[in-house]
Scaffold this active site. Structure first.
Site, PDB file in Angstrom:
ATOM      1  N   GLY A  75       0.882  -1.167   0.000  1.00  0.00           N
ATOM      2  CA  GLY A  75       0.000   0.000   0.000  1.00  0.00           C
ATOM      3  C   GLY A  75       0.911   1.205   0.000  1.00  0.00           C
ATOM      4  O   GLY A  75       1.866   1.246  -0.766  1.00  0.00           O
TER       5      GLY A  75
ATOM      6  N   ARG B 193       6.414   0.340  -7.144  1.00  0.00           N
ATOM      7  CA  ARG B 193       7.088   1.355  -6.314  1.00  0.00           C
ATOM      8  C   ARG B 193       7.735   0.686  -5.107  1.00  0.00           C
ATOM      9  O   ARG B 193       7.573   1.088  -3.960  1.00  0.00           O
ATOM     10  CB  ARG B 193       6.105   2.445  -5.873  1.00  0.00           C
ATOM     11  CG  ARG B 193       5.810   3.455  -6.979  1.00  0.00           C
ATOM     12  CD  ARG B 193       4.894   4.555  -6.529  1.00  0.00           C
ATOM     13  NE  ARG B 193       3.663   4.009  -5.988  1.00  0.00           N
ATOM     14  CZ  ARG B 193       3.275   4.149  -4.730  1.00  0.00           C
ATOM     15  NH1 ARG B 193       4.003   4.836  -3.894  1.00  0.00           N
ATOM     16  NH2 ARG B 193       2.162   3.604  -4.331  1.00  0.00           N
TER      17      ARG B 193
ATOM     18  N   SER C 185       3.196   3.223   2.766  1.00  0.00           N
ATOM     19  CA  SER C 185       3.595   3.096   4.175  1.00  0.00           C
ATOM     20  C   SER C 185       3.202   4.321   5.006  1.00  0.00           C
ATOM     21  O   SER C 185       2.766   4.186   6.148  1.00  0.00           O
ATOM     22  CB  SER C 185       5.089   2.793   4.291  1.00  0.00           C
ATOM     23  OG  SER C 185       5.851   3.782   3.665  1.00  0.00           O
TER      24      SER C 185
ATOM     25  N   HIS D 262       5.123  -8.232  -4.590  1.00  0.00           N
ATOM     26  CA  HIS D 262       3.749  -8.589  -4.207  1.00  0.00           C
ATOM     27  C   HIS D 262       3.402 -10.033  -4.595  1.00  0.00           C
ATOM     28  O   HIS D 262       2.778 -10.243  -5.653  1.00  0.00           O
ATOM     29  CB  HIS D 262       2.766  -7.657  -4.923  1.00  0.00           C
ATOM     30  CG  HIS D 262       2.768  -6.261  -4.413  1.00  0.00           C
ATOM     31  ND1 HIS D 262       1.909  -5.832  -3.431  1.00  0.00           N
ATOM     32  CD2 HIS D 262       3.510  -5.186  -4.756  1.00  0.00           C
ATOM     33  CE1 HIS D 262       2.118  -4.548  -3.187  1.00  0.00           C
ATOM     34  NE2 HIS D 262       3.090  -4.136  -3.975  1.00  0.00           N
TER      35      HIS D 262
ATOM     36  N   GLU E  56       1.120 -11.814  -3.503  1.00  0.00           N
ATOM     37  CA  GLU E  56      -0.342 -11.998  -3.436  1.00  0.00           C
ATOM     38  C   GLU E  56      -1.044 -11.625  -4.738  1.00  0.00           C
ATOM     39  O   GLU E  56      -2.227 -11.886  -4.904  1.00  0.00           O
ATOM     40  CB  GLU E  56      -0.912 -11.184  -2.255  1.00  0.00           C
ATOM     41  CG  GLU E  56      -0.989  -9.686  -2.450  1.00  0.00           C
ATOM     42  CD  GLU E  56       0.361  -8.964  -2.339  1.00  0.00           C
ATOM     43  OE1 GLU E  56       1.413  -9.624  -2.193  1.00  0.00           O
ATOM     44  OE2 GLU E  56       0.362  -7.717  -2.412  1.00  0.00           O
TER      45      GLU E  56
ATOM     46  N   CYS F 130       6.075  -5.541   0.380  1.00  0.00           N
ATOM     47  CA  CYS F 130       6.269  -4.183  -0.141  1.00  0.00           C
ATOM     48  C   CYS F 130       6.152  -3.140   0.977  1.00  0.00           C
ATOM     49  O   CYS F 130       7.011  -3.106   1.844  1.00  0.00           O
ATOM     50  CB  CYS F 130       5.320  -3.931  -1.307  1.00  0.00           C
ATOM     51  SG  CYS F 130       5.941  -2.626  -2.372  1.00  0.00           S
TER      52      CYS F 130
HETATM   53  N1  GLN Z   1       6.235   2.990  -2.255  1.00  0.00           N
HETATM   54  C1  GLN Z   1       5.355   2.562  -1.214  1.00  0.00           C
HETATM   55  C2  GLN Z   1       5.843   3.079   0.152  1.00  0.00           C
HETATM   56  O1  GLN Z   1       6.872   3.638   0.257  1.00  0.00           O
HETATM   57  C3  GLN Z   1       5.211   1.051  -1.184  1.00  0.00           C
HETATM   58  C4  GLN Z   1       4.530   0.577  -2.451  1.00  0.00           C
HETATM   59  C5  GLN Z   1       3.811  -0.725  -2.335  1.00  0.00           C
HETATM   60  O2  GLN Z   1       3.519  -1.235  -1.254  1.00  0.00           O
HETATM   61  N2  GLN Z   1       3.457  -1.269  -3.482  1.00  0.00           N
HETATM   62  O3  GLN Z   1       5.156   2.935   1.108  1.00  0.00           O
END
Ligand code: GLN
Length: 190
Positions: free
Chosen positions: A48, A137, A50, A172, A174, A80
């Site tokens: 998600g 990301r 953070s 990911h 999932e 992630c």
């Molecule tokens: N770039 C997001 C972060 O720094 C993490 C991205 C993700 O969970 N797909 O929180």
């Protein structure tokens, strides 16, 4: 004894983790309240954003109960953004983190949204068949302590790591049909 897993359901792709657990016939719930941690063996912290996850963790009064849950020796799997929350160090940032695993992460280590990518990675622990890894990301794990097992790495970045009962992946799992990482978490971390 049958195992029950919680998926932190404040933001991000928690439903995809629940779909994986259902596929493995593992009882699971979407966690939004501290009381829901009581009968769980482990907690998945999904991907998600953070910074958003941290705000919601505090708004829902979940940060301290999750620390208690960890002290009870329960399992954690962070994917992630989840791996960022579980990390001990975040490069150039003093944002909140649990620090349950001795890794250093660099947020958005591969670049911005447009630099998201997919790759087949190899990890001995998971057999010969490559794991199709989706990086969105994603953070880079740039360093880890001696007590951390590196389960997969590529181009000087750690992609899957484990320390005792805490597992993280920067991608990911999932979002594919491959349940190997979730199975591993259930077998080895809880
Ligand atoms: N770039 C997001 C972060 O720094 C993490 C991205 C993700 O969970 N797909 O929180």
């Amino acid at each position: 004894m049958s195992k029950k897993i919680g998926v932190l359901a404040l933001q991000g792709d928690f439903e995809a983790h629940q779909r994986m657990l259902n596929k493995l016939s593992i009882e699971n719930i979407a966690v939004r309240k501290a009381e829901q941690l009581e009968d769980l063996n482990g907690l998945i912290i999904p991907g998600g954003e953070s910074t958003t996850l941290i705000k919601l963790l505090h708004a829902f009064d979940l940060a301290d109960p999750i620390k208690e849950f960890y002290k009870m020796g329960k399992g954690f799997f962070g994917t992630c953004a989840g791996s960022i929350l579980l990390a001990k160090e975040i490069e150039n940032s003093d944002q909140f983190r649990f620090g349950f695993i001795d890794i250093t992460v660099e947020r958005n280590g591969y670049g911005r949204q447009v630099d998201s990518f997919e790759d087949d990675i190899h990890a001995k622990e998971f057999g010969k068949r490559p794991i199709h890894a989706i990086f969105i990301r994603a953070p880079k794990i740039t360093a880890c302590g001696k007590s951390v097992s590196v389960l997969a790495e590529k181009d000087n970045s750690i992609l899957i790591a484990k320390e005792k009962n805490v597992l993280v992946s920067t991608f990911h799992p999932e979002l594919t049909d491959d349940t190997r990482l979730h199975s591993y978490f259930i077998d080895k971390c809880i």
